[in-house]
Design an enzyme around this catalytic site. Structure first.
Site, short mmCIF file in Angstrom:
data_model
loop_
_atom_site.label_atom_id
_atom_site.label_comp_id
_atom_site.label_asym_id
_atom_site.label_seq_id
_atom_site.Cartn_x
_atom_site.Cartn_y
_atom_site.Cartn_z
N TRP A 337 4.07 8.29 -1.76
CA TRP A 337 5.02 8.77 -2.93
C TRP A 337 4.74 7.66 -4.19
O TRP A 337 5.17 7.80 -5.13
CB TRP A 337 6.57 8.47 -2.22
CG TRP A 337 6.84 7.07 -2.05
CD1 TRP A 337 6.26 6.10 -1.35
CD2 TRP A 337 7.95 6.26 -2.48
NE1 TRP A 337 6.74 4.83 -1.25
CE2 TRP A 337 8.21 4.89 -1.89
CE3 TRP A 337 9.03 6.74 -3.45
CZ2 TRP A 337 9.09 3.65 -2.26
CZ3 TRP A 337 10.06 5.58 -3.54
CH2 TRP A 337 10.06 4.13 -2.95
N ASP A 338 4.07 6.57 -3.87
CA ASP A 338 3.64 5.69 -4.74
C ASP A 338 3.23 6.63 -6.22
O ASP A 338 3.37 5.96 -7.13
CB ASP A 338 2.28 4.88 -4.35
CG ASP A 338 2.75 4.06 -3.11
OD1 ASP A 338 3.51 4.47 -2.30
OD2 ASP A 338 2.28 2.91 -2.79
N GLU A 477 11.45 0.07 4.34
CA GLU A 477 11.08 0.66 5.78
C GLU A 477 11.32 -0.36 6.99
O GLU A 477 10.94 -0.17 8.00
CB GLU A 477 9.54 0.58 5.72
CG GLU A 477 9.03 1.60 4.90
CD GLU A 477 7.57 1.93 4.70
OE1 GLU A 477 6.74 0.95 5.09
OE2 GLU A 477 7.04 3.16 4.13
N LYS A 577 13.17 -4.29 3.34
CA LYS A 577 11.64 -4.79 3.06
C LYS A 577 11.63 -4.55 1.25
O LYS A 577 10.85 -5.40 0.65
CB LYS A 577 10.84 -3.68 3.75
CG LYS A 577 9.16 -3.77 3.55
CD LYS A 577 8.37 -2.63 4.26
CE LYS A 577 7.20 -3.00 3.91
NZ LYS A 577 6.30 -1.71 4.58
N GLN A 578 12.25 -3.67 1.02
CA GLN A 578 11.78 -3.03 -0.51
C GLN A 578 13.27 -2.33 -1.05
O GLN A 578 14.20 -2.21 -0.43
CB GLN A 578 10.75 -2.30 -0.60
CG GLN A 578 10.88 -0.88 0.12
CD GLN A 578 9.62 -0.18 0.46
OE1 GLN A 578 9.12 -0.33 1.75
NE2 GLN A 578 8.99 0.33 -0.46
C1 BGC Z 1 5.57 0.45 1.52
C2 BGC Z 1 5.67 2.22 0.98
C3 BGC Z 1 4.38 2.26 0.43
C4 BGC Z 1 3.04 2.04 1.32
C5 BGC Z 1 1.90 2.11 0.35
C6 BGC Z 1 4.42 0.51 2.35
O1 BGC Z 1 4.37 -1.20 2.49
O2 BGC Z 1 6.65 0.18 2.22
O3 BGC Z 1 6.80 2.31 0.36
O4 BGC Z 1 4.42 3.83 0.14
O5 BGC Z 1 3.32 0.79 1.50
O6 BGC Z 1 1.87 1.51 -0.87
#
Ligand code: BGC
Length: 760
Positions: A337-338, A477, A577-578
């Site tokens: 999704w980035d 996550e 985490k984010q």
């Molecule tokens: C993040 C995801 C991201 C992925 C790739 C993961 O560590 O939690 O949101 O899409 O890294 O960058």
């Protein structure tokens, strides 16, 4: 001429070889080459990748971006001594990546262990004007005495992805005095790659020969050089690949060689000039100019535009952008999704055609998404959490192994991180709003919106007298398998609502869809904010205990929490985490008041470790939108430091593409206050105290615009009339106009909230 930054590598250090190989990688969206040194070091990972070229190496593997045969390595022997900076003395060092023309340069003055001094100059670029072309030069000057110089270079197909070999060697050939060629085929026979190279020395008096052994085809040059004389090796490389085999392999390879010969006739300097001209266009269309007392601010912005350009396959809508761009093997080159959420905005507002290509990539891969939905018993399209060339789910089934027990941890994202479906739909809508590209919306756009909306309508379940979305992972996550993740529910609602809206707008009749969507939009549970304005992240989040995260936050990005707690334990605490709810505030600004956004920041920031590179910049943008520009700047700089900071290993396996997009977004959507609110363009610039000026180009519908903000005065130049909102006040702008922020201050207070406009 724009004064574009030069990124420097401060000094040779065996520990940071891979960091600089990633951050100084060169590319053109077609290929990317890590900035490895010519000479080998055991810790150094070389890498060359072609966008969209994936292969699966064997059982229990997923498709990964192939690390191609190496062309950058050169064995250098000086009077019988192997050149390596691990011995002798470095008397002077300069290494830089010149963003203006894309040239990577190094000059080293080296004293060999035998006491003789040499000057070595190397330069290389990946052409932005001719996508298959790489050009390199290496010059050597013995400074103290005549020296025997031996150089060996060619095509080295011993390269692997951490030991996994993807290519079979089909043939290696040498032509005339200067040309080598290797033809390779992926082991599944699907793709062929031909690498052609010319190696030419500036001196005629060298002894030259070729060798082909153990997957390496090499040119060897040897000569005696008087003290003070310089010899230059010029190496040009032409790299092509194909799936379509209409031409015979021989003809195809011969054509590649002919293309290379045309370049060889032009030579390095002229080829660089062509490429520099292409870069000039990029800087003209996309450069963000900042006058700051800290030079790193401008550097970060130029760095971002550089990588956002080099990582993006603008030439090919069948590929998209990997999580590490084309700079390393991290995440196996997969697409997340980035792309839609962190990378697409830059393209949308600078070169919207590229944003269109990125969405076409998803559209072309709808079959895989439909199949994934079907396999799981849902209708519509469930896009893979990780994607490669085919659009099939590529997320590895297992992550880390417990080497004591031999058990492996399952990766849950492919099973439940379904928000990617709504993220893609969000990007489709943003694309149309910024371009009004009706042709796209009528075809690809509407199909994507309807298929994704159909997924959500099937995915929601009847519970508690309403529709709910169960068992998902939101952007955070560290919180898995929850019900009614606010981000997911609101984005799914947005997805279905927009599908419906655009169906009506474009006259697409589908009675069943309309009835189903009415039911969904009126009955889907949208988690509600508490009295302070805080939105619960999911059904159970608020009931979980919180712990002091300061020691983990101090090491953000390192996931140190997992050293102290198991994932299952982390799941049962208020640990993010984010950005999750804050991410929602960022993406759907019209749904939340600044007060609610501020309340969510205040609540979630202490609970967020920022262990993902996708986090701080988003907190920064929402912080800026809430009026705390200095706080936003701190978060923005933390985001910049993910790749450009002091940590020697943070970027070893590639740069963080999303964080790079967020550098641009942090400034444009944070400090310049750009938002699309109900389809309209809003700006509300407010700069950090140490920034005197911010200026940037912007594409909006049919207008090419330029904004410059200095001393609280905004100058807008637009090639066509545009309606936009400045600091909350709607205006029509055309030609060149200036606006003083102070004249808007009263209206800022009056228009701060635009909530409640989302009626089903
Ligand atoms: C993040 C995801 C991201 C992925 C790739 C993961 O560590 O939690 O949101 O899409 O890294 O960058």
């Amino acid at each position: 001429m724009l004064n574009v930054s030069v990124l420097t590598d401060p000094g040779f250090c065996p520990h940071s070889l891979n960091k600089f190989a990633s951050v100084m990688a060169c590319g053109n969206g077609y290929m990317g080459i890590r900035a490895a040194h010519e000479e080998d070091y055991t810790q150094q990972t070389r890498g060359m990748y072609l966008a969209g070229l994936y292969h699966r190496a064997g059982r229990n593997e997923t498709n990964e971006l192939i690390n191609l045969p190496d062309i950058t390595g050169i064995e250098i022997e000086l009077d019988g001594v192997n050149f390596t900076l691990l011995s002798g003395d470095i008397l002077s060092w300069q290494r830089e990546l010149d963003f203006a023309n894309g040239e990577l340069r190094r000059t080293v003055l080296w004293r060999a262990p035998d006491g003789k001094r040499y000057r070595l100059d190397s330069r290389r670029f990946v052409s932005l004007a001719q996508l298959p072309l790489v050009a390199m030069q290496l010059s050597i000057t013995p400074l103290d005495a005549a020296s025997q110089v031996v150089l060996k270079t060619g095509i080295d197909a011993t390269q692997t992805n951490s030991g996994r070999q993807h290519l079979d060697e089909v043939s290696v050939r040498v032509f005339d005095q200067h040309y080598l060629q290797g033809v390779y085929e992926t082991q599944d026979r699907a793709t062929e790659v031909v690498i052609s190279t010319s190696c030419r020395l500036s001196s005629d008096s060298s002894d030259s020969c070729f060798s082909a052994k153990n997957r390496r085809v090499m040119a060897h040059h040897s000569l005696t050089l008087p003290a003070g004389d310089t010899v230059t090796l010029e190496k040009l490389v032409w790299i092509t690949h194909r799936k379509d085999k209409t031409l015979s392999q021989e003809t195809w390879a011969r054509n590649a060689l002919a293309d290379l010969k045309v370049c060889a006739a032009k030579g390095y300097a002229s080829l660089l000039e062509n490429s520099a001209r292409a870069w000039e266009n990029v800087w003209r269309d996309a450069r963000v100019d900042v006058t700051s007392t800290d030079k790193q601010d401008q550097m970060a912005l130029d760095y971002a535009v550089w990588h956002l350009t080099t990582m993006t396959p603008a030439h090919d809508e069948r590929s998209s952008i990997a999580a590490k761009g084309l700079t390393g093997e991290g995440y196996k080159g997969h697409i997340f999704w980035d792309t839609e959420i962190f990378l697409l905005p830059f393209h949308l507002f600078t070169r919207p055609q590229i944003a269109r290509n990125l969405l076409r990539y998803r559209w072309l891969n709808l079959a895989g998404a439909r199949e994934k939905a079907r396999r799981n018993g849902w209708p519509g399209a469930l896009f893979p959490w990780e994607s490669a060339a085919s659009g099939q789910e590529e997320t590895p089934e297992f992550a880390a192994i417990n080497i004591r027990t031999g058990t492996r941890q399952k990766v849950a994202s492919a099973l439940a991180e379904h928000h990617i479906v709504a993220d893609i739909a969000w990007a489709v809508v943003a694309y149309w709003q910024a371009t009004r590209d009706d042709a796209f919306m009528r075809n690809e756009g509407l199909t994507l919106l309807m298929e994704t909306a159909t997924f959500w309508m099937g995915r929601a379940v009847e519970a508690n007298g309403r529709l709910e979305i169960h068992d998902v992972i939101g952007p955070d996550e560290y919180t898995e398998h929850v019900n009614n993740n606010a981000y997911t529910n609101y984005l799914a609602w947005h997805n279905v609502s927009c599908a419906r809206q655009f169906m009506t707008m474009f006259g697409r009749d589908d009675a069943a869809f309309l009835a189903n969507s009415t039911r969904f939009l009126t009955r889907l549970w949208l988690p509600e904010a508490n009295a302070e304005g805080v939105l619960p992240q999911d059904d159970t989040f608020m009931a979980k205990p919180a712990i002091d995260l300061s020691r983990y936050k101090a090491k953000a990005g390192k996931q140190t929490i997992l050293l102290d707690y198991s994932r299952a334990e982390v799941n049962e605490m208020q640990i993010l985490k984010q950005a999750d709810v804050v991410m929602l505030n960022y993406l759907l600004p019209e749904r939340f008041t600044p007060q609610q956004c501020a309340a969510n920041l205040a609540f979630y920031e202490p609970r967020t470790i920022h262990d993902s590179s996708l986090s701080k910049a988003i907190h920064g943008i929402v912080t800026a939108r809430c009026g705390d520009t200095e706080g936003a700047y701190v978060l923005w700089r933390d985001g910049v430091a993910i790749d450009l900071g002091d940590d020697p290993h943070s970027s070893d396996d590639g740069i963080h593409a999303a964080a790079t997009g967020a550098i641009w977004s942090g400034v444009i959507q944070g400090f310049a206050g750009l938002q699309i609110v109900e389809g309209e363009l809003h700006l509300a610039p407010k700069l950090p105290a140490h920034w005197r000026k911010l200026s940037f180009p912007l594409r909006w519908r049919n207008a090419q615009m330029r904004f410059s903000f200095e001393d609280d005065v905004l100058t807008v130049e637009s090639s066509a009339p545009v309606t936009l909102s400045l600091w909350g006040k709607t205006l029509n702008v055309s030609g060149l106009q200036t606006f003083a922020r102070k004249d808007f201050l009263t209206s800022i207070a009056g228009t701060a909230t635009t909530e409640g406009r989302y009626d089903a």
